[in-house]
Design an enzyme around this catalytic site. Structure first.
Site, PDB file in Angstrom:
ATOM      1  N   GLU A  80       0.801  -1.223   0.000  1.00 47.54           N
ATOM      2  CA  GLU A  80       0.000   0.000   0.000  1.00 47.54           C
ATOM      3  C   GLU A  80       0.837   1.279   0.000  1.00 47.54           C
ATOM      4  O   GLU A  80       0.781   2.075   0.958  1.00 47.54           O
ATOM      5  CB  GLU A  80      -0.974  -0.002   1.188  1.00 47.54           C
ATOM      6  CG  GLU A  80      -1.908  -1.208   1.206  1.00 47.54           C
ATOM      7  CD  GLU A  80      -2.926  -1.183   2.336  1.00 47.54           C
ATOM      8  OE1 GLU A  80      -2.863  -0.278   3.180  1.00 47.54           O
ATOM      9  OE2 GLU A  80      -3.797  -2.064   2.364  1.00 47.54           O
ATOM     10  N   GLU A 132      -5.289  -8.730   0.847  1.00 44.09           N
ATOM     11  CA  GLU A 132      -5.947  -8.395   2.124  1.00 44.09           C
ATOM     12  C   GLU A 132      -7.413  -8.172   1.842  1.00 44.09           C
ATOM     13  O   GLU A 132      -7.775  -7.469   0.896  1.00 44.09           O
ATOM     14  CB  GLU A 132      -5.420  -7.091   2.738  1.00 44.09           C
ATOM     15  CG  GLU A 132      -4.074  -7.158   3.337  1.00 44.09           C
ATOM     16  CD  GLU A 132      -3.666  -5.824   3.981  1.00 44.09           C
ATOM     17  OE1 GLU A 132      -4.558  -5.028   4.353  1.00 44.09           O
ATOM     18  OE2 GLU A 132      -2.454  -5.588   4.084  1.00 44.09           O
TER      19      GLU A 132
HETATM   20  O1  IFM Z   1      -4.495  -3.162   9.117  1.00 41.30           O
HETATM   21  C1  IFM Z   1      -4.390  -2.629   7.836  1.00 41.30           C
HETATM   22  C2  IFM Z   1      -3.196  -3.211   7.111  1.00 41.30           C
HETATM   23  O2  IFM Z   1      -2.017  -3.001   7.808  1.00 41.30           O
HETATM   24  C3  IFM Z   1      -3.057  -2.582   5.751  1.00 41.30           C
HETATM   25  N1  IFM Z   1      -4.294  -2.651   5.013  1.00 41.30           N
HETATM   26  C4  IFM Z   1      -5.489  -2.222   5.682  1.00 41.30           C
HETATM   27  C5  IFM Z   1      -5.619  -2.921   7.031  1.00 41.30           C
HETATM   28  C6  IFM Z   1      -6.913  -2.485   7.720  1.00 41.30           C
HETATM   29  O3  IFM Z   1      -6.929  -1.119   7.923  1.00 41.30           O
END
Ligand code: IFM
Length: 457
Positions: free
Chosen positions: A173, A353
């Protein structure tokens, strides 16, 4: 939401589809100063008054640094194929350059070997935000020298673990690091300057491309890629000003990353919008950024609806909201994956994710988190919809294995499919974990979906 039958859902995926769970170092490891680890920017940021909602920090977190064998047993019990984790750069190289910290390297070596011994594929991320503070002291991601420090770090980790990890992600990210870390300043390192954010974004992308080249040159056999947080972005109304605002937001959060990675150029409309805040770009930078990848990882949580006045109220959507206030919108994942497939020549795609925070209650040893279970099941179905329409989907990972340190929200938001009692470090699989386990067990019974590529031949 309607209930989804795990067996029928499984029939929509090919046998070699990778199912996993994900975490990151700072959010679970704790052991902030153990065995020679240096401070990261998040160690520093947590000490700023008001930076973290509950005033907490990552000093102990889930104490995974000491409890990793039991945590790996938990992962094994879920029946997943893969575990996505990140390396804390300051744990293995305390100042971000020069001397390596052998106890830190040995920790990740034990972790990787422990996964392999349990038949689980390690998916390693190099940068999930915890930059060594010593590099921040010299400008961090806004300093071009950090690009070269990152490439050296990537090469050192690959030399040590590249023969055993299935995949290496350079950055998780980069939008978050750039914008939340350097423009709004709500994440570490807490800078509030757009020009700095855009320079940081450029350096993150450049370091990704150069790291891929260096890793391949040293014979690294792991599959290499990056993970972006992406959403479909639409206007709140059909008014021209809302449409234009949504287009610009899409440019800043999707095309700013996808275009250079896959088309070798930054989007012209965003460069024009940035004006003097556009980053300094040197000759060949964009060619390096566009170095081909073996996979693209996508993190998806919700869609984004934009109005020119910035006033769209998520509550008006009528959809369920998670504890983060994020709208539950699974069809946005299908829409996003189709767009990536059609607008860019993407390599195999992984959802790296996906998950949700809800207010869980641990009662008599159980957490009945039906909302999270539904969320996960419907998003897996959304991936199946994309697969059925020809998107080259290769895997899906739940965020997160454990409740953990949710950055500026501290420990108040729980994303885990396994509950963590932070006072005892007791782990309790929630109903969503049991559903995921049963869903994965259903594989044995489900006939494999036809390979979408062969089916089309
Ligand atoms: O917890 C975070 C993660 O570290 C990165 N992506 C989003 C998740 C939820 O906010």
């Amino acid at each position: 939401m309607t209930r989804i039958d795990p067996l029928q859902l499984h029939q929509r995926f090919p046998r070699d589809f990778i199912w996993g769970v994900a975490t990151s170092a700072f959010q679970i490891e704790g052991a902030a100063t153990a065995d020679g680890k240096g401070p990261s920017i998040w160690d520093t940021f947590c000490r700023q008054p008001g930076a973290i909602a509950d005033g907490s920090n990552g000093d102990i977190a889930c104490d995974h640094y000491h409890r990793w064998p039991a945590d790996l047993d938990l992962i094994k019990a879920l029946g997943v194929d893969a575990y996505r984790f990140s390396v804390s750069w300051p744990r293995v190289q305390p100042t971000g350059e020069g001397a390596w910290n052998e106890p830190g390297l040995a920790f990740y070596e034990r972790l990787v070997d422990g996964l392999l011994a349990r038949g689980i594929k390690p998916y390693l991320t190099l940068n999930h935000w915890d930059l060594p503070q010593a590099l921040q002291d010299r400008g961090g991601w806004a300093n071009r020298d950090t690009v070269h420090r990152f490439v050296d770090y990537a090469c050192g980790m690959a030399a040590r673990l590249g023969d055993r990890v299935a995949a290496i992600t350079t950055h998780n990210e980069p939008w978050v690091v750039a914008v939340l870390g350097h423009e709004t300043g709500i994440f570490a390192p807490g800078i509030k300057r757009r020009a700095t954010a855009m320079q940081a974004a450029h350096h993150l992308l450049l370091s990704h491309g150069l790291a891929l080249q260096a890793l391949r040159a040293q014979g690294c056999s792991s599959r290499l890629g990056i993970v972006l947080n992406l959403s479909p972005i639409g206007p709140a109304t059909s008014r021209p000003e809302d449409v234009a605002a949504a287009r610009l937001e899409d440019g800043r959060s999707v095309r700013w990353y996808m275009d250079p990675l896959f088309k070798g150029a930054y989007p012209a409309d965003v460069l024009e919008h940035l004006g003097a805040d556009a980053p300094h770009i040197e000759a060949d930078d964009l060619r390096h950024i566009a170095t081909p990848m073996d996979f693209l990882g996508v993190n998806y949580y919700t869609r984004s609806v934009v109005s020119a006045s910035g006033t769209w109220d998520v509550k008006t959507s009528g959809r369920a909201l998670t504890d983060m206030g994020w709208e539950v919108y699974p069809e946005g994942l299908t829409e996003l994956l189709l767009r990536l497939h059609h607008d860019y020549r993407v390599p195999p795609l992984y959802v790296k994710e996906n998950g949700a925070a809800f207010k869980d209650q641990l009662v008599n040893g159980s957490v009945h988190d039906a909302e999270r279970t539904d969320y996960i099941a419907h998003h897996i179905a959304a991936v199946a919809d994309a697969l059925a329409q020809g998107v080259p989907m290769a895997g899906y990972m739940v965020w997160s294995l454990l409740d953990n340190f949710e950055w500026a929200s501290g420990y108040e938001k729980r994303f885990g499919i396994v509950h963590v009692d932070y006072s005892t470090q007791q782990r309790t699989p929630k109903d969503s974990a049991l559903w995921y386990r049963d869903f994965l067990r259903a594989r044995a019974a489900a006939p494999a979906a036809p390979d979408p590529v062969l089916a089309g031949a």
